[in-house]
Scaffold this motif. Structure first.
Motif, PDB file in Angstrom:
ATOM      1  N   LEU A  77      47.938  49.347  55.875  1.00 32.46           N
ATOM      2  CA  LEU A  77      48.183  49.470  54.447  1.00 32.46           C
ATOM      3  C   LEU A  77      48.856  48.197  53.975  1.00 32.46           C
ATOM      4  O   LEU A  77      49.929  47.843  54.471  1.00 32.46           O
ATOM      5  N   ILE A  78      48.226  47.480  53.054  1.00 30.68           N
ATOM      6  CA  ILE A  78      48.810  46.255  52.510  1.00 30.68           C
ATOM      7  C   ILE A  78      49.798  46.635  51.423  1.00 30.68           C
ATOM      8  O   ILE A  78      49.487  47.415  50.520  1.00 30.68           O
ATOM      9  N   LEU A  79      51.004  46.067  51.489  1.00 34.62           N
ATOM     10  CA  LEU A  79      52.040  46.295  50.486  1.00 34.62           C
ATOM     11  C   LEU A  79      52.525  44.927  50.033  1.00 34.62           C
ATOM     12  O   LEU A  79      53.254  44.246  50.747  1.00 34.62           O
ATOM     13  N   SER A  80      52.089  44.492  48.849  1.00 32.53           N
ATOM     14  CA  SER A  80      52.333  43.106  48.457  1.00 32.53           C
ATOM     15  C   SER A  80      52.431  42.957  46.950  1.00 32.53           C
ATOM     16  O   SER A  80      51.805  43.705  46.191  1.00 32.53           O
ATOM     17  N   GLY A  81      53.203  41.949  46.531  1.00 31.03           N
ATOM     18  CA  GLY A  81      53.267  41.599  45.121  1.00 31.03           C
ATOM     19  C   GLY A  81      52.081  40.770  44.688  1.00 31.03           C
ATOM     20  O   GLY A  81      51.816  40.622  43.492  1.00 31.03           O
ATOM     21  N   ALA A  82      51.333  40.217  45.645  1.00 28.91           N
ATOM     22  CA  ALA A  82      50.130  39.424  45.339  1.00 28.91           C
ATOM     23  C   ALA A  82      48.958  40.386  45.190  1.00 28.91           C
ATOM     24  O   ALA A  82      48.072  40.452  46.042  1.00 28.91           O
ATOM     25  N   CYS A  83      48.972  41.158  44.091  1.00 28.66           N
ATOM     26  CA  CYS A  83      48.041  42.278  43.975  1.00 28.66           C
ATOM     27  C   CYS A  83      46.904  42.018  42.995  1.00 28.66           C
ATOM     28  O   CYS A  83      46.381  42.941  42.382  1.00 28.66           O
ATOM     29  N   GLN A  84      46.522  40.744  42.835  1.00 30.82           N
ATOM     30  CA  GLN A  84      45.365  40.439  42.004  1.00 30.82           C
ATOM     31  C   GLN A  84      44.116  41.080  42.605  1.00 30.82           C
ATOM     32  O   GLN A  84      44.043  41.334  43.804  1.00 30.82           O
ATOM     33  N   VAL A  85      43.120  41.320  41.745  1.00 28.22           N
ATOM     34  CA  VAL A  85      41.893  41.979  42.198  1.00 28.22           C
ATOM     35  C   VAL A  85      41.274  41.225  43.373  1.00 28.22           C
ATOM     36  O   VAL A  85      40.811  41.839  44.345  1.00 28.22           O
ATOM     37  N   ALA A  86      41.249  39.890  43.301  1.00 26.19           N
ATOM     38  CA  ALA A  86      40.643  39.104  44.383  1.00 26.19           C
ATOM     39  C   ALA A  86      41.338  39.362  45.710  1.00 26.19           C
ATOM     40  O   ALA A  86      40.681  39.466  46.758  1.00 26.19           O
ATOM     41  N   ASN A  87      42.661  39.483  45.698  1.00 26.49           N
ATOM     42  CA  ASN A  87      43.396  39.758  46.931  1.00 26.49           C
ATOM     43  C   ASN A  87      43.111  41.165  47.438  1.00 26.49           C
ATOM     44  O   ASN A  87      42.952  41.387  48.642  1.00 26.49           O
TER      45      ASN A  87
END
Length: 222
Positions: A77-87
């Motif tokens: 499960l990715i938990l990140s502030g870099a949550c742009q659609v591309a990411n």
């Protein structure tokens, strides 16, 4: 007791995650760098890896790719502030189970963690599902086509299993996304097209996986 590995360089965030997850009855191990996280994940036996993307050492995307490559069944499960659609798309295509952006609600995090750690749905009796020329190994998550073994990623296996178990039926995009990625992937639904494209390449052609325009896909028998 489920085991969770938290790969997070922010100590305050790691402490929060540890407190929340242990309070939910889980055993939590913390790795503060990408390098340590990857090594710990490969040496250990974790039900879920909660992975940040911006990490010292190896970044989270590379950790994800290498972990899924060496241990295809690992839930991440990715938990990140870099949550742009591309990411989000890149991580789901690379094999992540789910993507939750920061900041997040604790209740939503726990709901997603529980959903990802839930036991998989029961599979047909026996260790194999054979439909047409393809034999799917339900234990090792790979396919056999004539005398050729076909290695599959976790998502490829789940999509193929779903289609084969409903052979000659049209399966909608939404049900395939739910089966292999969970509802969080619907905003990045091109991951399904990429997965089917890879499956066609591995199985040797498009004839078994038919595109049903504006609906989804169908596994064709005969």
């Amino acid at each position: 007791m489920g085991r969770v590995l938290v790969v997070e360089d922010d100590e305050r965030m790691a402490r929060l995650l540890t407190r929340v997850l242990t309070g939910s009855g889980l055993s939590v191990h913390w790795a503060p760098t990408g390098t340590e996280g990857l090594d710990t994940a490969l040496r250990g036996d974790f039900d879920l890896v909660v992975l940040d993307l911006v990490l010292p050492g190896i970044d989270g995307v590379e950790v994800l790719r290498r972990l899924v490559d060496e241990r295809p069944g690992q839930r991440v499960l990715i938990l990140s502030g870099a949550c742009q659609v591309a990411n989000r798309v890149a991580c789901l295509e690379a094999g992540a189970e789910d993507f939750l952006g920061k900041p997040f609600a604790v209740a939503e995090l726990l709901a997603r963690v529980r959903a990802r750690m839930r036991m998989p749905a029961a599979t047909p009796a026996g260790d194999y599902l054979t439909v047409g020329p393809v034999r799917l190994d339900l234990r090792l998550h790979r396919a056999q086509l004539a005398d050729r073994r076909v290695d599959l990623s976790e998502r490829e296996f789940l999509v193929l299993q779903y289609l084969m178990s409903r052979a000659d039926q049209v399966c909608s995009r939404s049900e395939l996304l739910d089966a292999a990625w969970g509802v969080s992937a619907r905003s990045a639904s091109n991951v399904l097209d990429a997965c089917v494209w890879r499956l066609r390449g591995k199985l040797g052609g498009p004839e078994w996986l038919e595109t049903v325009r504006n609906v989804g896909y169908r596994y064709v028998v005969g």
